[in-house]
Design a protein around this motif. Structure first.
Motif, PDB file in Angstrom:
ATOM      1  N   LEU A  14       0.458  35.274  39.116  1.00  0.00           N
ATOM      2  CA  LEU A  14       1.397  35.399  38.001  1.00  0.00           C
ATOM      3  C   LEU A  14       1.551  34.073  37.271  1.00  0.00           C
ATOM      4  O   LEU A  14       1.554  34.014  36.038  1.00  0.00           O
ATOM      5  CB  LEU A  14       2.751  35.884  38.525  1.00  0.00           C
ATOM      6  CG  LEU A  14       3.841  36.140  37.492  1.00  0.00           C
ATOM      7  CD1 LEU A  14       3.432  37.255  36.535  1.00  0.00           C
ATOM      8  CD2 LEU A  14       5.138  36.514  38.190  1.00  0.00           C
ATOM      9  N   ARG A  15       1.660  32.992  38.021  1.00  0.00           N
ATOM     10  CA  ARG A  15       1.866  31.658  37.422  1.00  0.00           C
ATOM     11  C   ARG A  15       0.639  31.167  36.672  1.00  0.00           C
ATOM     12  O   ARG A  15       0.760  30.421  35.701  1.00  0.00           O
ATOM     13  CB  ARG A  15       2.233  30.653  38.511  1.00  0.00           C
ATOM     14  CG  ARG A  15       3.608  30.855  39.059  1.00  0.00           C
ATOM     15  CD  ARG A  15       3.913  29.823  40.114  1.00  0.00           C
ATOM     16  NE  ARG A  15       5.185  30.101  40.735  1.00  0.00           N
ATOM     17  CZ  ARG A  15       5.393  30.128  42.035  1.00  0.00           C
ATOM     18  NH1 ARG A  15       4.406  29.848  42.863  1.00  0.00           N
ATOM     19  NH2 ARG A  15       6.569  30.408  42.526  1.00  0.00           N
ATOM     20  N   GLY A  17      -1.467  32.451  34.592  1.00  0.00           N
ATOM     21  CA  GLY A  17      -1.473  32.743  33.166  1.00  0.00           C
ATOM     22  C   GLY A  17      -0.350  32.054  32.417  1.00  0.00           C
ATOM     23  O   GLY A  17      -0.517  31.666  31.256  1.00  0.00           O
ATOM     24  N   THR A  18       0.776  31.892  33.091  1.00  0.00           N
ATOM     25  CA  THR A  18       1.899  31.262  32.400  1.00  0.00           C
ATOM     26  C   THR A  18       1.646  29.777  32.169  1.00  0.00           C
ATOM     27  O   THR A  18       2.147  29.216  31.200  1.00  0.00           O
ATOM     28  CB  THR A  18       3.217  31.440  33.181  1.00  0.00           C
ATOM     29  OG1 THR A  18       3.116  30.818  34.457  1.00  0.00           O
ATOM     30  CG2 THR A  18       3.565  32.902  33.351  1.00  0.00           C
ATOM     31  N   VAL A  21      -0.117  29.357  28.780  1.00  0.00           N
ATOM     32  CA  VAL A  21       0.817  29.444  27.656  1.00  0.00           C
ATOM     33  C   VAL A  21       1.681  28.185  27.594  1.00  0.00           C
ATOM     34  O   VAL A  21       1.843  27.581  26.524  1.00  0.00           O
ATOM     35  CB  VAL A  21       1.725  30.687  27.773  1.00  0.00           C
ATOM     36  CG1 VAL A  21       2.735  30.718  26.641  1.00  0.00           C
ATOM     37  CG2 VAL A  21       0.902  31.954  27.789  1.00  0.00           C
ATOM     38  N   ALA A  22       2.220  27.776  28.727  1.00  0.00           N
ATOM     39  CA  ALA A  22       3.098  26.611  28.755  1.00  0.00           C
ATOM     40  C   ALA A  22       2.355  25.353  28.305  1.00  0.00           C
ATOM     41  O   ALA A  22       2.907  24.526  27.560  1.00  0.00           O
ATOM     42  CB  ALA A  22       3.667  26.409  30.163  1.00  0.00           C
ATOM     43  N   PHE A  45       7.572  24.810  35.839  1.00  0.00           N
ATOM     44  CA  PHE A  45       6.227  25.290  36.138  1.00  0.00           C
ATOM     45  C   PHE A  45       5.622  24.396  37.204  1.00  0.00           C
ATOM     46  O   PHE A  45       5.375  23.218  36.955  1.00  0.00           O
ATOM     47  CB  PHE A  45       5.333  25.256  34.888  1.00  0.00           C
ATOM     48  CG  PHE A  45       5.727  26.257  33.848  1.00  0.00           C
ATOM     49  CD1 PHE A  45       5.214  27.542  33.881  1.00  0.00           C
ATOM     50  CD2 PHE A  45       6.631  25.920  32.855  1.00  0.00           C
ATOM     51  CE1 PHE A  45       5.584  28.473  32.931  1.00  0.00           C
ATOM     52  CE2 PHE A  45       7.003  26.837  31.903  1.00  0.00           C
ATOM     53  CZ  PHE A  45       6.488  28.123  31.935  1.00  0.00           C
ATOM     54  N   LEU A  93      -0.122  35.308  23.145  1.00  0.00           N
ATOM     55  CA  LEU A  93       0.233  35.420  24.569  1.00  0.00           C
ATOM     56  C   LEU A  93       1.747  35.530  24.743  1.00  0.00           C
ATOM     57  O   LEU A  93       2.222  36.278  25.607  1.00  0.00           O
ATOM     58  CB  LEU A  93      -0.318  34.218  25.348  1.00  0.00           C
ATOM     59  CG  LEU A  93      -1.848  34.168  25.471  1.00  0.00           C
ATOM     60  CD1 LEU A  93      -2.282  32.838  26.095  1.00  0.00           C
ATOM     61  CD2 LEU A  93      -2.377  35.334  26.276  1.00  0.00           C
ATOM     62  N   ARG A  94       2.495  34.784  23.930  1.00  0.00           N
ATOM     63  CA  ARG A  94       3.962  34.866  24.012  1.00  0.00           C
ATOM     64  C   ARG A  94       4.440  36.256  23.579  1.00  0.00           C
ATOM     65  O   ARG A  94       5.360  36.815  24.172  1.00  0.00           O
ATOM     66  CB  ARG A  94       4.601  33.769  23.163  1.00  0.00           C
ATOM     67  CG  ARG A  94       4.370  32.393  23.774  1.00  0.00           C
ATOM     68  CD  ARG A  94       4.773  31.286  22.863  1.00  0.00           C
ATOM     69  NE  ARG A  94       6.208  31.300  22.610  1.00  0.00           N
ATOM     70  CZ  ARG A  94       6.781  30.591  21.655  1.00  0.00           C
ATOM     71  NH1 ARG A  94       6.049  29.827  20.876  1.00  0.00           N
ATOM     72  NH2 ARG A  94       8.067  30.632  21.500  1.00  0.00           N
ATOM     73  N   TRP A  97       3.761  38.500  26.433  1.00  0.00           N
ATOM     74  CA  TRP A  97       4.738  38.227  27.489  1.00  0.00           C
ATOM     75  C   TRP A  97       6.055  38.955  27.190  1.00  0.00           C
ATOM     76  O   TRP A  97       6.646  39.585  28.066  1.00  0.00           O
ATOM     77  CB  TRP A  97       4.970  36.721  27.610  1.00  0.00           C
ATOM     78  CG  TRP A  97       5.955  36.371  28.678  1.00  0.00           C
ATOM     79  CD1 TRP A  97       7.292  36.152  28.521  1.00  0.00           C
ATOM     80  CD2 TRP A  97       5.687  36.228  30.066  1.00  0.00           C
ATOM     81  NE1 TRP A  97       7.868  35.880  29.736  1.00  0.00           N
ATOM     82  CE2 TRP A  97       6.898  35.923  30.691  1.00  0.00           C
ATOM     83  CE3 TRP A  97       4.534  36.321  30.830  1.00  0.00           C
ATOM     84  CZ2 TRP A  97       6.992  35.712  32.054  1.00  0.00           C
ATOM     85  CZ3 TRP A  97       4.636  36.106  32.181  1.00  0.00           C
ATOM     86  CH2 TRP A  97       5.838  35.807  32.780  1.00  0.00           C
ATOM     87  N   THR A  98       6.491  38.886  25.933  1.00  0.00           N
ATOM     88  CA  THR A  98       7.735  39.568  25.531  1.00  0.00           C
ATOM     89  C   THR A  98       7.595  41.074  25.710  1.00  0.00           C
ATOM     90  O   THR A  98       8.492  41.744  26.231  1.00  0.00           O
ATOM     91  CB  THR A  98       8.074  39.230  24.065  1.00  0.00           C
ATOM     92  OG1 THR A  98       8.255  37.818  23.954  1.00  0.00           O
ATOM     93  CG2 THR A  98       9.326  39.940  23.598  1.00  0.00           C
ATOM     94  N   THR A 101       7.774  41.884  29.366  1.00  0.00           N
ATOM     95  CA  THR A 101       9.148  41.728  29.860  1.00  0.00           C
ATOM     96  C   THR A 101       9.979  42.970  29.520  1.00  0.00           C
ATOM     97  O   THR A 101      10.726  43.486  30.365  1.00  0.00           O
ATOM     98  CB  THR A 101       9.791  40.466  29.259  1.00  0.00           C
ATOM     99  OG1 THR A 101       9.024  39.335  29.658  1.00  0.00           O
ATOM    100  CG2 THR A 101      11.221  40.284  29.717  1.00  0.00           C
TER     101      THR A 101
END
Length: 115
Positions: A14-15, A17-18, A21-22, A45, A93-94, A97-98, A101
């Protein structure tokens, strides 16, 4: 595999991919690898240097980051910056993500019995 090991594996996936983006978002302001590690850590992160540096090289090879060496200081540092294409990918990607969610929230919301 124990429950803890299973959870750890899924959290790592999970992390992964984040962090992409981060990093793209954080590097809208130029930064070098170690400073990005600190920025990401401060933001929550958890990423290891041996994971981040290959990621930066991969994002650069994909045209999502650009880099340049700063030799003004005693220790030369490679600064990365998000490209226009990287900005577009980060925005997409954001958005995804939304959407995810909201989808998860819908799945976990209490349901009312149907008539």
């Amino acid at each position: 595999m124990t429950m803890d090991a299973t959870l750890s594996t899924h959290l790592q996936e999970l992390r992964r991919g984040t962090v992409v983006v981060a990093s793209l978002v954080a590097l809208r302001t130029p930064g070098y690898g170690y400073s990005l590690l600190e920025t990401l850590s401060t933001a929550g992160f958890e990423v290891e240097a041996n994971t981040l540096y290959p990621l930066l090289r991969r994002l650069e090879a994909q045209g999502l980051l650009t880099s340049s060496w700063n030799t003004d200081e005693a220790r030369p540092r490679k600064f990365y910056r998000t490209t226009e294409q990287g900005e577009e990918i980060a925005a997409a990607l954001r958005d995804e993500w939304t959407r995810l969610t909201v989808a998860i929230a819908d799945l976990t919301a209490p349901t009312t019995p149907s008539e």
